[in-house]
Scaffold this active site. Structure first.
Site, short mmCIF file in Angstrom:
data_model
loop_
_atom_site.label_atom_id
_atom_site.label_comp_id
_atom_site.label_asym_id
_atom_site.label_seq_id
_atom_site.Cartn_x
_atom_site.Cartn_y
_atom_site.Cartn_z
N GLN A 52 -5.58 -1.61 -6.69
CA GLN A 52 -6.17 -0.71 -5.70
C GLN A 52 -6.91 0.41 -6.40
OE1 GLN A 52 -3.98 2.49 -3.13
NE2 GLN A 52 -4.02 0.62 -1.89
N ASP A 90 0.82 -1.21 0.00
CA ASP A 90 0.00 0.00 0.00
C ASP A 90 0.85 1.27 0.00
OD1 ASP A 90 -2.55 1.36 0.18
OD2 ASP A 90 -2.11 1.77 2.28
N SER A 115 -7.00 5.17 0.29
CA SER A 115 -7.33 3.89 -0.33
C SER A 115 -8.80 3.56 -0.12
CB SER A 115 -6.46 2.77 0.27
OG SER A 115 -5.09 3.08 0.14
#
Length: 292
Positions: A283, A211, A233
């Site tokens: 993502q 991430d 996110s």
């Protein structure tokens, strides 16, 4: 980097991933100190995967996870991970995990993850993407150099650097605009020090790191850098193709095929230093002007 410094970085990440079992299928994780006002998304994803893995037979490795970030995490409140054992099959085991925090006396869900684990079997088809030919990590600027170069706006990197070591092919705060077909970016990362030989720990560590830079791919065509946009996110998915060692160098390639309505879809591919394609990441996140 000295062995002691490497050991401290590995210990920092291991501490984040070492959950307390509070009740049956309920686990609690700690949050490291940070300059940010919310919890780093990779931390919650990594801890949720650890919680799921604590309820899975040791001979089944994770092959995929899919997750949603529901609310910003409060770094000053504990996170409880509740595991739902939704499938225990002959070859596959599936777990759903919801992360909870208390807000004004009420429990609220901040994150939800579904992870699937596979016993493994003989491969019929076997192929992977070749690793791109980019500069090796040795000699490239790292987290400390980037943080020193950009001062206060990069202060949060010092805390992250205690867990993950990175090497940058481009300055993440000062990148020229990219245009098709050359819209990809690359970063090397590893946990400095030894994480041991537990394959599941390495999968959770990779989830944590995946991430870190992915959402910036959605901003790459505009140029600039991390301080030029606010990101959050929305969802995160990882597919594990091969066993990984997160304490060895890995190359992270990121790109964004589409962005609209304040959202950017970003993809990542991860290779080990020997060129093995070990994971694919996807993502979608919010990208906003810091002035909005």
């Amino acid at each position: 980097m000295s062995d002691r410094a490497g050991e401290s970085q590995a210990a920092a990440l291991m501490a984040i991933l070492d959950l307390e079992e509070r009740d049956e299928d309920v686990f609690v994780g700690q949050t490291p100190s940070t300059e940010r006002q919310r919890i780093f998304g990779g931390q919650v994803a990594g801890q949720a995967l650890v919680a799921a893995g604590r309820t899975v037979p040791a001979d089944r490795g994770v092959h995929s996870l899919h997750s949603y970030f529901l609310r910003p995490g409060d770094p000053f409140a504990e996170i409880r991970y509740a595991v739902d054992r939704i499938r225990d099959g002959r070859s596959f085991t599936t777990r759903r995990v919801v992360a909870w925090q208390e807000r004004k006396g009420e429990d609220v869900a901040i994150f939800a993850l579904t992870a699937d684990f596979h016993a493994g079997e003989k491969a019929l088809a076997q192929h992977c993407l070749p690793m791109p030919d980019v500069a090796r990590p040795e000699g490239l600027p790292g987290t400390a150099e980037i943080a020193a170069r950009h001062g206060e706006r990069a202060a949060w990197m010092d805390a992250m650097g205690r867990a993950v070591e990175q090497r940058f092919l481009e300055d993440p705060y000062d990148t020229p605009p990219k245009s098709p077909p050359d819209t990809k970016s690359w970063t090397w990362f590893r946990v400095a020090g030894e994480l041991g030989d537990d394959a599941f720990v390495h999968s959770a560590a990779l989830t944590f790191v995946s991430d870190l830079t992915l959402l910036s791919a959605g901003f790459a065509r505009l140029g600039g850098g991390w301080s030029d946009f606010d990101g959050a996110s929305l969802d995160h998915a990882v597919w594990f193709h091969q066993p990984v060692r997160a304490d060895d160098w890995m190359l992270y390639e990121t790109d964004s095929p589409a962005a609209s309505y304040g959202r950017a879809l970003c993809f990542g591919n991860i290779w080990s230093a020997d060129g093995t394609h070990v994971a694919t990441v996807a993502q979608e996140g919010l990208i906003r002007s810091p002035r909005d």
